[in-house]
Design a protein around this motif. Structure first.
Motif, mmCIF file in Angstrom:
data_model
loop_
_atom_site.group_PDB
_atom_site.id
_atom_site.type_symbol
_atom_site.label_atom_id
_atom_site.label_comp_id
_atom_site.label_asym_id
_atom_site.label_seq_id
_atom_site.Cartn_x
_atom_site.Cartn_y
_atom_site.Cartn_z
ATOM 1 N N HIS A 148 0.745 -0.980 0.169
ATOM 2 C CA HIS A 148 0.039 0.025 -0.060
ATOM 3 C C HIS A 148 0.967 1.484 0.127
ATOM 4 O O HIS A 148 1.042 1.842 1.066
ATOM 5 N N PRO A 149 1.419 1.640 -1.203
ATOM 6 C CA PRO A 149 2.339 2.590 -1.310
ATOM 7 C C PRO A 149 1.814 3.901 -1.194
ATOM 8 O O PRO A 149 0.709 4.010 -1.011
ATOM 9 N N VAL A 150 2.505 5.198 -1.332
ATOM 10 C CA VAL A 150 2.081 6.451 -1.111
ATOM 11 C C VAL A 150 0.746 6.676 -2.263
ATOM 12 O O VAL A 150 1.074 5.969 -3.429
ATOM 13 N N GLY A 151 -0.271 7.314 -1.795
ATOM 14 C CA GLY A 151 -1.379 7.339 -2.482
ATOM 15 C C GLY A 151 -2.646 6.266 -2.092
ATOM 16 O O GLY A 151 -3.797 6.533 -2.637
ATOM 17 N N ASP A 152 -2.269 5.220 -1.612
ATOM 18 C CA ASP A 152 -3.383 4.337 -1.185
ATOM 19 C C ASP A 152 -3.816 4.728 -0.058
ATOM 20 O O ASP A 152 -3.389 5.513 0.855
ATOM 21 N N PRO A 153 -5.134 4.544 0.244
ATOM 22 C CA PRO A 153 -6.075 5.157 1.330
ATOM 23 C C PRO A 153 -5.490 4.648 2.436
ATOM 24 O O PRO A 153 -5.703 5.346 3.728
ATOM 25 N N SER A 154 -4.908 3.395 2.735
ATOM 26 C CA SER A 154 -4.266 2.935 3.898
ATOM 27 C C SER A 154 -2.860 3.558 4.161
ATOM 28 O O SER A 154 -2.403 3.181 5.443
ATOM 29 N N TYR A 155 -2.263 4.099 3.324
ATOM 30 C CA TYR A 155 -0.933 4.471 3.688
ATOM 31 C C TYR A 155 -0.743 5.579 4.829
ATOM 32 O O TYR A 155 0.017 5.235 5.787
ATOM 33 N N PRO A 156 -1.857 6.420 4.944
ATOM 34 C CA PRO A 156 -1.374 7.252 6.307
ATOM 35 C C PRO A 156 -1.848 6.633 7.535
ATOM 36 O O PRO A 156 -0.947 6.733 8.367
ATOM 37 N N GLU A 157 -2.856 5.718 7.435
ATOM 38 C CA GLU A 157 -2.790 5.126 8.861
ATOM 39 C C GLU A 157 -1.886 4.151 8.891
ATOM 40 O O GLU A 157 -1.354 3.873 10.152
ATOM 41 N N LEU A 158 -1.185 3.390 8.028
ATOM 42 C CA LEU A 158 -0.032 2.452 8.216
ATOM 43 C C LEU A 158 1.219 3.355 8.782
ATOM 44 O O LEU A 158 2.032 3.020 9.689
ATOM 45 N N GLN A 159 1.413 4.579 8.351
ATOM 46 C CA GLN A 159 2.552 5.379 8.596
ATOM 47 C C GLN A 159 2.131 5.901 10.260
ATOM 48 O O GLN A 159 3.243 6.001 11.041
ATOM 49 N N ASN A 160 1.253 6.013 10.625
ATOM 50 C CA ASN A 160 0.662 6.407 12.034
ATOM 51 C C ASN A 160 0.959 5.426 13.095
ATOM 52 O O ASN A 160 1.413 5.484 14.005
ATOM 53 N N ILE A 161 0.784 4.133 12.531
ATOM 54 C CA ILE A 161 1.152 2.974 13.169
ATOM 55 C C ILE A 161 2.705 2.853 13.611
ATOM 56 O O ILE A 161 3.106 2.804 14.696
ATOM 57 N N ASN A 162 3.477 3.133 12.413
ATOM 58 C CA ASN A 162 4.804 3.304 12.411
ATOM 59 C C ASN A 162 5.398 4.492 13.488
ATOM 60 O O ASN A 162 6.338 4.184 14.228
ATOM 61 N N ALA A 163 4.636 5.424 13.424
ATOM 62 C CA ALA A 163 5.180 6.383 14.523
ATOM 63 C C ALA A 163 4.863 6.290 15.770
ATOM 64 O O ALA A 163 5.722 6.527 16.754
ATOM 65 N N VAL A 164 3.844 5.626 15.798
ATOM 66 C CA VAL A 164 3.248 5.308 17.482
ATOM 67 C C VAL A 164 4.488 4.088 17.921
ATOM 68 O O VAL A 164 5.018 4.219 19.180
ATOM 69 N N VAL A 165 5.037 3.278 17.094
ATOM 70 C CA VAL A 165 5.902 2.163 17.243
ATOM 71 C C VAL A 165 7.133 2.908 17.752
ATOM 72 O O VAL A 165 7.781 2.630 18.709
ATOM 73 N N ALA A 166 7.619 3.904 16.739
ATOM 74 C CA ALA A 166 8.867 4.405 17.033
ATOM 75 C C ALA A 166 8.782 5.221 18.385
ATOM 76 O O ALA A 166 9.839 5.369 18.924
ATOM 77 N N HIS A 167 7.637 5.932 18.670
ATOM 78 C CA HIS A 167 7.322 6.656 20.074
ATOM 79 C C HIS A 167 7.900 5.687 21.382
ATOM 80 O O HIS A 167 8.200 6.049 22.114
ATOM 81 N N ALA A 168 7.069 4.654 21.190
ATOM 82 C CA ALA A 168 7.104 3.664 22.077
ATOM 83 C C ALA A 168 8.425 2.861 22.330
ATOM 84 O O ALA A 168 8.831 2.799 23.389
ATOM 85 N N ALA A 169 8.934 2.836 20.988
ATOM 86 C CA ALA A 169 10.371 2.353 21.199
ATOM 87 C C ALA A 169 11.313 3.372 22.020
ATOM 88 O O ALA A 169 12.131 2.963 22.720
ATOM 89 N N GLY A 170 10.995 4.494 21.846
ATOM 90 C CA GLY A 170 11.878 5.627 22.541
ATOM 91 C C GLY A 170 11.536 5.607 23.962
ATOM 92 O O GLY A 170 12.539 5.830 24.677
ATOM 93 N N ARG A 171 10.455 5.566 24.239
ATOM 94 C CA ARG A 171 10.027 5.411 25.858
ATOM 95 C C ARG A 171 10.856 4.087 26.567
ATOM 96 O O ARG A 171 11.302 4.187 27.515
#
Length: 859
Positions: free
Chosen positions: A509-532
């Motif tokens: 689901h690359p850039v332009g796919d409707p699911s792309y922003p939600e998947l990126q949000n998941i990665n952002a949360v994962v990165a934030h949790a990993a930092g904690r």
């Protein structure tokens, strides 16, 4: 002038009125032979001696040579002459020797007045005169009596020297006395007589004489047993600490009943310090003789039935001669007092308490007060020792109500507290003592009442309470660290599975796919949790560090650009490098991370002003500097100090004590996690350093990081240069596909499945193993059959480092990649020592995994 002859005539009959004695110097001088007559008598005796000797030798020789001509009658006659001559020769020699030994006149008779000489002989203390060579030439009657009581055989015909009365144990003191007498100096020592004197203690003084000799004076002091000194107060005899008095040779001159009870020593038994101090502590005790003031010694007491107990000695020596040491012995229990103190007080017996402190007790390191009544709640202070006056800030003066010295704001009444203190139980009673510098925590002991009065003992436990608080805090932090390390491992595995699956979905689901922003949000949360989680691991000192030799000056010069990019433009960052700053051993990335956290903290502290300067200073310091800052167990040698100073609002003492605790923050909700400084603290401590903070409200804060200096050897320098070359020329493959056989060892099924699937899609042959034992079986079955080993570090049973050690004979040329979000300290050491091992921290992305695999197989 006309009275002198008459006076001489009057004195002459008096000298003849009584029988002469060998010990009277007046009579000895009046009946002494003039010097010329003595010399003639000596020459005559020597002439007779040599004539008799020649006659004896001649008669013996003639008897042997002429025996055949004179017959047996002649032989017997000449032999008899020789025998008689030899007897005469021996008698003359023995007589001269006896005369010398019995002669009590000095070699050069002192020209003292007759009355002064008679006074010396009549003195109550033993006295002895020695010549310049140290020979005994005269002694008064008391010295002869002392010699006869100690060594009657030695004193029979001759005048015994002091070393014959004090053999063996007093050798050191006698040597110093004799040396002083020979060099014409004054000296004073303490000697314990043996034999018939009953073990009396003598203070011996040596004074030089104008004629070249020395006068020895012996003054008896006291018994060397353990009898209490006259006038020692009853509360000192039965105090909750041991008290004793010792001399410079380590002999105990006096000890209180408490110490005798601990040692199970009856009264009257002689004792030395080495008898009740274990190891070499008796020597340490005597070495304190040259120290000024009160000296503290930690030792082990050889108590009854051979039990060794840890104790502390407070020792102070008198500056005069003979040397005296006053010592207090107290224990190292939680109460700060020896075991069984309450029982000792309960068994208190003896006379009434004295009104003043003896010299030993006045220097005791605990407070003592004598109360004028049996009820401490209604009694007033009648007397206090200096320690109690100091503890109370000068309030414990005579006439002060005893209850007024304590703080009763906690709600517990004085009656209840004093009732517990008088119950006879072994537990101490904790109280808060008012003091000039604030309240102090103390333990109170009360002695049984005697003659309507009572003694109170107050032991300061303020520092003990602080240590207990620090220990509790350390235990709490250790528990938090253990919990964090266990939880971090599981959470990082969960985050890794989420991250890898999300990356796999992003491929579809690359850039332009409707699911792309939600998947990126998941990665952002994962990165934030990993930092904690990384912050928590840093605080718990459970990070996986790759320690290397680091030049602080070079590292900070490279990092300053990154630091400036992380703050606002109004904030200035100045870097000041010291000279000859030692290299240190640390994870370079974690050092930069620590400075980043301190920079962010400084930015927030100066944010209210909208301006300010952060100054980072490096310098080389000595171990004493680190020790004076408050660091315990500091290694000797050079240290590197990094000072980070801001111009912020500063902190008060209460805040300063909590800033390194996790989740503690002074920021508004949502603007801080409270993990920044805890992370810095963990990084510094895990790297073997120390972190201190100094702050003042309105003036800013300075954080100081201390790291031990390191001098690398040639092999280490070569490895470092090789790694630098690799870092300077990174290889990022453009094509992530490849070939090779990979053994994947991971105990978490979701992580293992997605990792194996990702690598298989890129053309690799992947063999999976769910633990270390299964992986070892695969390697044993196919030695050298794999090009790459990817293994988790923490696994049940055989972990990653254990697998590497067990399978070293089956690896062949296979490269190693360890993956983990948490590792024990021993793995960090392994990783730092072996540069051929690659490490990929969890959670990682598919891109990072594919790049690392391609890079390792490309080698």
């Amino acid at each position: 002038m006309t009275d002198a002859p008459a006076k001489a005539k009057r004195e002459k009959p008096a000298a003849k009125s009584g029988p002469s004695t060998g010990s009277d110097p007046v009579q000895v001088r009046e009946r002494a032979v003039p010097k010329a007559k003595q010399d003639r008598a000596t020459l005559l005796a020597r002439a007779v001696f040599w004539i008799s000797g020649l006659m004896a030798l001649g008669a013996a020789g003639f008897a042997l040579v002429a025996a055949s001509t004179a017959g047996w009658h002649g032989f017997m006659l000449l032999s008899g002459i020789a025998f008689v001559a030899f007897i005469l020769l021996f008698a003359l020699a023995a007589g001269e020797t006896a005369a010398r030994s019995l002669n009590t006149e000095p070699a050069a008779p002192p020209r003292a007045d007759s009355l002064a000489a008679a006074a010396l002989d009549a003195a109550s203390d033993p006295m002895l005169i020695t010549d310049a060579r140290g020979r005994c030439v005269w002694a008064n009657a008391k010295y002869r009596e002392l010699a006869k009581s100690i060594a009657p055989l030695a004193a029979g015909l001759s005048l015994p020297a002091p070393d014959r009365l004090w053999p063996g144990s007093a050798g050191g003191a006698l040597y110093r006395l004799s040396k002083a007498a020979a060099s014409g100096e004054q000296a004073r020592e303490t000697l314990t007589a043996l034999g018939g004197s009953g073990g009396a203690v003598y203070s011996v003084a040596v004074d030089p004489m104008a004629s070249g000799g020395a006068l020895w004076r012996f003054a008896e002091e006291r018994s060397s047993g353990l009898e209490s000194e006259p006038g020692v107060p009853d509360w000192a005899e039965h105090a909750p600490v041991g008290l004793f008095l010792a001399d410079g040779e380590g002999r105990v001159l006096s000890a209180n009943a408490t110490l005798r009870a601990w040692l199970d020593v009856p009264e009257g038994q002689a004792l030395k310090v080495k008898d009740f101090l274990a190891g070499d502590m008796a020597k340490s005790f005597l070495r304190t003789r040259n120290d000024k003031g009160v000296v503290r010694l930690d030792a082990r007491l050889l108590a009854r039935e051979g039990v060794e107990s840890p104790v502390t000695l407070a020792v102070e020596w008198d500056e005069g001669r003979p040397a005296r040491a006053r010592a207090v012995v107290y224990g190292l229990t939680a109460a700060g007092t020896p075991p069984g103190v309450a029982q000792m007080i309960a068994q208190h017996t003896g006379g009434r308490a004295g009104r003043t402190f003896d010299d030993m007790f006045a220097n005791a390191p605990f407070g003592v007060a004598r109360l004028d009544g049996a009820d401490p709640g209604a009694a007033i202070v009648e007397d206090s020792n200096p320690a109690f006056l100091q503890l109370s800030g000068g309030a414990a003066i005579p006439g002060t109500p005893f209850t007024d010295l304590f703080d009763w704001s906690d709600g517990d009444s004085a009656q209840k507290v004093f009732a517990r203190a008088l119950s006879g139980r072994s537990e101490p009673v904790a109280l808060t003592l008012k003091s000039g510098d604030g309240a102090r925590d103390v333990h109170l002991f009360l002695s049984p009442a005697r003659s309507g009065k009572r003694a109170a003992y107050i032991v300061d436990i303020t520092e003990l309470r602080k240590l207990e608080g620090q220990y509790a805090q350390a235990q709490k932090l250790q528990a938090v660290g253990a919990l964090v390390s266990r939880v971090a491992h599981d959470f990082n595995n969960f985050l890794t599975a989420i991250k890898l699956n999300t990356d796999d979905l992003l491929v579809r689901h690359p850039v332009g796919d409707p699911s792309y922003p939600e998947l990126q949000n998941i990665n952002a949360v994962v990165a934030h949790a990993a930092g904690r989680i990384k912050h928590l691991l840093a605080f718990a000192r459970k990070q996986t560090l790759r320690v290397e030799t680091v030049d602080v000056t070079e590292t900070l010069s490279d990092a300053v650009h990154l630091l400036r990019q992380s703050v606002e433009e109004w904030m200035r960052i100045e870097m000041r490098h010291g000279r000859d700053v030692p290299l240190i051993r640390i994870d370079r990335d974690e050092l930069v991370n620590a400075l980043m956290n301190l920079t962010t903290n400084a930015r927030d502290a100066m944010g209210g002003k909208g301006k300010g300067t952060l100054t980072i200073t490096t310098e080389a310091v000595e171990a004493d500097t680190v020790r004076n800052a408050g660091a315990p167990e500091v290694a000797e040698g050079k240290w590197t100090a990094i000072h980070v100073t801001d111009e912020g609002t500063g902190m008060d003492e209460e805040t300063l004590e909590k800033i390194f605790e996790p989740f503690f923050t002074t920021k508004e909700p949502g603007k801080g996690t409270g993990l920044g400084l805890a992370t810095v603290y963990g990084i510094v401590k895990q790297s073997g350093g120390f972190l201190f903070a100094r702050s003042k409200l309105g003036e800013g804060t300075t954080f100081t990081l201390y790291f031990p200096g390191h001098e690398p050897d040639a092999e280490e320098i070569a490895k470092t240069e090789a790694r630098k070359a690799e870092v300077e020329a990174p290889r990022k493959p453009a094509d992530l596909a490849g070939r090779g056989r990979i053994l994947l060892v991971e105990d978490e099924a979701p992580v293992r499945t997605i990792t194996a699937s990702t690598l298989a899609k890129r053309g690799y042959e992947v063999v999976e193993a769910e633990d270390g034992e299964e992986a070892l079986e695969q390697l044993e079955a196919e030695p050298g059959g794999f090009d790459l080993i990817i293994s988790d570090v923490v696994m049940p049973g055989l972990d990653g480092p254990g697998l590497l050690k067990a399978a070293k004979d089956y690896l062949g040329d296979a490269r190693i990649i360890f993956i983990s979000g948490y590792a024990e300290e021993h793995f960090s050491h392994t990783l730092s020592a072996d540069l051929d091992i690659s490490f990929l921290p969890k959670p990682f992305s598919l891109q990072a995994l594919a790049e690392r695999v391609k890079e390792e197989l490309g080698r």
